[in-house]
Design a protein around this motif. Structure first.
Motif, PDB file in Angstrom:
ATOM      1  N   ALA A 153       0.601  -1.094   0.641  1.00 42.23           N
ATOM      2  CA  ALA A 153       0.276   0.499  -0.040  1.00 42.23           C
ATOM      3  C   ALA A 153       1.073   1.198  -0.365  1.00 42.23           C
ATOM      4  CB  ALA A 153      -0.935  -0.109   1.143  1.00 42.23           C
ATOM      5  N   ASP A 154       1.546   1.064   0.723  1.00 46.55           N
ATOM      6  CA  ASP A 154       2.953   2.438   0.007  1.00 46.55           C
ATOM      7  C   ASP A 154       3.521   2.243  -0.565  1.00 46.55           C
ATOM      8  OD1 ASP A 154       2.216   2.354   3.394  1.00 46.55           O
ATOM      9  OD2 ASP A 154       4.304   1.609   4.264  1.00 46.55           O
ATOM     10  N   GLU A 180      10.726   9.153  -4.499  1.00 51.28           N
ATOM     11  CA  GLU A 180      11.930   8.935  -4.734  1.00 51.28           C
ATOM     12  C   GLU A 180      12.097   7.918  -2.958  1.00 51.28           C
ATOM     13  OE1 GLU A 180      16.445   8.462  -5.917  1.00 51.28           O
ATOM     14  OE2 GLU A 180      15.260  10.224  -5.718  1.00 51.28           O
ATOM     15  N   ALA A 181      12.262   8.582  -1.768  1.00 53.42           N
ATOM     16  CA  ALA A 181      12.020   8.533  -1.033  1.00 53.42           C
ATOM     17  C   ALA A 181      11.635   7.904  -0.268  1.00 53.42           C
ATOM     18  CB  ALA A 181      12.764  10.039   0.465  1.00 53.42           C
ATOM     19  N   SER A 182       9.736   7.804  -0.796  1.00 51.86           N
ATOM     20  CA  SER A 182       9.038   6.911   0.344  1.00 51.86           C
ATOM     21  C   SER A 182       9.530   5.960  -0.818  1.00 51.86           C
ATOM     22  CB  SER A 182       7.807   7.617  -0.653  1.00 51.86           C
ATOM     23  OG  SER A 182       7.433   8.643  -1.169  1.00 51.86           O
ATOM     24  N   VAL A 201       7.771  11.591   8.361  1.00 52.64           N
ATOM     25  CA  VAL A 201       8.355  12.830   7.161  1.00 52.64           C
ATOM     26  C   VAL A 201       8.147  12.654   5.829  1.00 52.64           C
ATOM     27  CG1 VAL A 201       8.752  14.145   9.207  1.00 52.64           C
ATOM     28  CG2 VAL A 201      10.285  12.914   8.210  1.00 52.64           C
ATOM     29  N   ILE A 202       9.067  11.449   5.852  1.00 45.49           N
ATOM     30  CA  ILE A 202       9.124  11.218   4.125  1.00 45.49           C
ATOM     31  C   ILE A 202       8.125  10.606   3.479  1.00 45.49           C
ATOM     32  CG2 ILE A 202      10.603   9.235   3.082  1.00 45.49           C
ATOM     33  CD1 ILE A 202      13.369   9.508   4.856  1.00 45.49           C
ATOM     34  N   LYS A 203       7.135  10.207   4.384  1.00 43.39           N
ATOM     35  CA  LYS A 203       6.382   9.163   4.047  1.00 43.39           C
ATOM     36  C   LYS A 203       5.357  10.254   3.317  1.00 43.39           C
ATOM     37  CE  LYS A 203       2.701   5.673   5.388  1.00 43.39           C
ATOM     38  NZ  LYS A 203       2.717   4.537   6.351  1.00 43.39           N
ATOM     39  N   ASN A 204       4.904  10.985   4.597  1.00 46.20           N
ATOM     40  CA  ASN A 204       3.554  11.602   4.269  1.00 46.20           C
ATOM     41  C   ASN A 204       4.176  13.582   4.162  1.00 46.20           C
ATOM     42  OD1 ASN A 204       2.255  10.125   5.522  1.00 46.20           O
ATOM     43  ND2 ASN A 204       2.969  10.886   7.552  1.00 46.20           N
ATOM     44  N   GLY A 205       5.166  13.939   3.885  1.00 45.46           N
ATOM     45  CA  GLY A 205       5.590  14.772   2.994  1.00 45.46           C
ATOM     46  C   GLY A 205       6.404  16.042   4.550  1.00 45.46           C
ATOM     47  N   GLY A 207       9.392  14.464   0.181  1.00 46.48           N
ATOM     48  CA  GLY A 207       8.289  16.254  -0.662  1.00 46.48           C
ATOM     49  C   GLY A 207       8.088  16.817   0.656  1.00 46.48           C
ATOM     50  N   PHE A 208       8.254  18.866   0.274  1.00 46.64           N
ATOM     51  CA  PHE A 208       7.686  19.248   0.960  1.00 46.64           C
ATOM     52  C   PHE A 208       6.252  19.901   0.793  1.00 46.64           C
ATOM     53  CE2 PHE A 208      11.906  18.664   0.948  1.00 46.64           C
ATOM     54  CZ  PHE A 208      12.494  19.480   2.354  1.00 46.64           C
TER      55      PHE A 208
END
Length: 466
Positions: free
Chosen positions: A135-136, A143-145, A217-221, A270-271
């Protein structure tokens, strides 16, 4: 809990496209597919080898619905571990609906959300953490997620947990054995080796728990609030960062009265930028609401960009420093970056003077011209430096799942109880209780311990065709 009925769903996004893929899985998947498929070479799908492709038509009695390509996968060598076929048809929504309705009439059932991956888990093709990584991976948008999801889907995280669980289980067996010979007062588990193992498990658990702050934070920005006085260039800066006219820009102070959000990927991270209303005293009711929202967004943000007009700073530097100090003291855990705008209107000496005055705040500083897009790349690099990407670069295991994080915290608590018991010479039966609970928490992560409610909560968040 394993159902062997045949399920069907659209595996590609809904809507029209060049092609669509309809997936069937279950005990009767191949025979149902064969009943509606007419091969151009007269092939019988039930007699074909696994992992083969077949060209033909989907027919409903005498009516041909579409020319398709059928992919055939026989269990257990399939994604779900069951017999599976995938029908690649033309992407018309009408064709998709007609084929799915035909398959339902032939004995299929519409798949529930995530049911294909649930069956893969129940049939031992994936453990639970790998299934969640699917799912992720689908939802990854940078790229990171994507890198983290791929690592977890390949079993990086679950392998690390499984190894710890196996070693702890071996010692747990010896501790349990001691209980059977309690009257003889013998020790089968070497206490020094057991202590070394507990220290190693504690170290790994702490590392995994610490990684969650980065993984989350990588997953959700990373939410970034752009704040400052009115008319200092917040909307211009947002537009420069996004390289598009996203926010309205004018010379009228208070133009932005509500928050504006957009996302940007910098260096694979992602930011999520939030352009806020200017902070000032105002009697305008609407603007006041916008300013109130500004402080709400600062509360939600992980990083705060305080943007100021360099020309105004020269005139009233003290008031700016006081305002920044207020934000710094109100949000002591927030990372704050001072960005001095409109440097195109200053000379080098003036810039150095501003820099010297700002040093009292002990905060990072960036000087730029949002209007001319000068220094914007330096700002992006500075934003990226706030993110600890060391674990990502070193390909270390990073935890992104809140459920995993919760189980790791509980497992660590139990391991520390066992350590205390070992140091205090507690009886084996008391230590055994804590060891069992730690093993239980490890099992929850990988799915060795599970229940219908847990699985329902996890797979309800999947898309239907996966």
């Amino acid at each position: 809990m394993i159902n062997h009925d045949s399920i069907v769903a659209l595996a590609t996004p809904s809507g029209a496209g060049a092609i669509a893929i309809i997936r069937i899985s279950g005990a009767e998947a191949i025979s149902i597919g064969n009943s509606v498929f007419k091969s151009i070479k007269g092939k019988d799908l039930t007699k074909q080898k696994t992992h083969t492709l077949h060209l033909g038509h989907i027919v409903d009695d005498a009516k041909t619905l579409d020319e398709v390509l059928v992919s055939l996968f026989k269990g257990p060598n399939s994604y779900t571990g069951e017999d599976t076929i995938e029908i690649s048809c033309h992407g018309s929504t009408y064709i998709q609906q007609q084929i799915i309705q035909l398959l339902l009439r032939k004995g299929c059932r519409m798949a529930d959300a995530g049911e294909f991956t649930l069956r893969a888990f129940l049939n031992g093709k994936l453990d639970l953490s790998q299934a969640e990584a699917v799912a992720d991976l689908i939802s990854s948008d940078n790229e990171a997620s994507h890198q983290i999801a791929m690592q977890q889907m390949r079993g990086g995280f679950s392998n690390e947990i499984a190894k710890l669980r196996e070693e702890l289980l071996n010692f747990a067996s010896l501790i349990e054995l001691e209980l059977d010979f309690a009257e003889e007062d013998v020790e089968f588990a070497d206490r020094s080796q057991f202590n070394d193992l507990l220290n190693r498990i504690e170290f790994v658990l702490k590392r995994l728990i610490d990684s969650f702050s980065v993984g989350n934070v990588i997953k959700n920005g990373i939410p970034v609030a752009i704040v400052g006085e009115p008319n200092v260039g917040k909307s211009t800066l947002l537009n420069a960062l996004l390289n598009e006219e996203r926010a309205i820009v004018s010379d009228i102070a208070g133009t932005t009265r509500d928050t504006i959000e957009d996302e940007l990927v910098i260096g694979g991270i992602g930011f999520r930028f939030i352009d806020t209303a200017g902070i000032r005293e105002t009697k305008d009711v609407v603007e006041s609401i916008g300013i109130k929202k500004t402080f709400e967004k600062i509360e939600q943000a992980q990083l705060v960009i305080y943007l100021m007009d360099s020309l105004k700073f020269q005139v009233s530097s003290e008031s700016f420093i006081v305002e920044i100090e207020k934000i710094k003291n109100k949000y002591p855990l927030k990372q704050i970056l001072i960005v001095c705008n409109k440097i195109d209107q200053l000379n080098q000496t003036e810039l150095q003077n501003i820099q010297t005055e700002l040093e009292i705040l002990n905060l990072k500083q960036i000087f730029l011209s949002a209007k001319n897009k000068e220094g914007v790349e330096d700002l992006k690099n500075q934003l990226l430096s706030f993110v600890n990407t060391g674990a990502l670069r070193n390909n270390e295991t990073i935890v992104t799942n809140t459920r995993h994080y919760d189980s790791l915290l509980k497992a660590l608590d139990e391991i520390q109880k066992v350590k205390f018991g070992l140091e205090s010479n507690l009886s084996s039966d008391l230590m055994a209780l804590d060891i069992r609970e730690a093993l239980y928490q490890f099992g929850l992560i990988t799915g060795q311990v599970t229940n219908d409610e847990l699985l329902g909560n996890i797979f309800a968040n999947f898309c239907i065709g996966k």
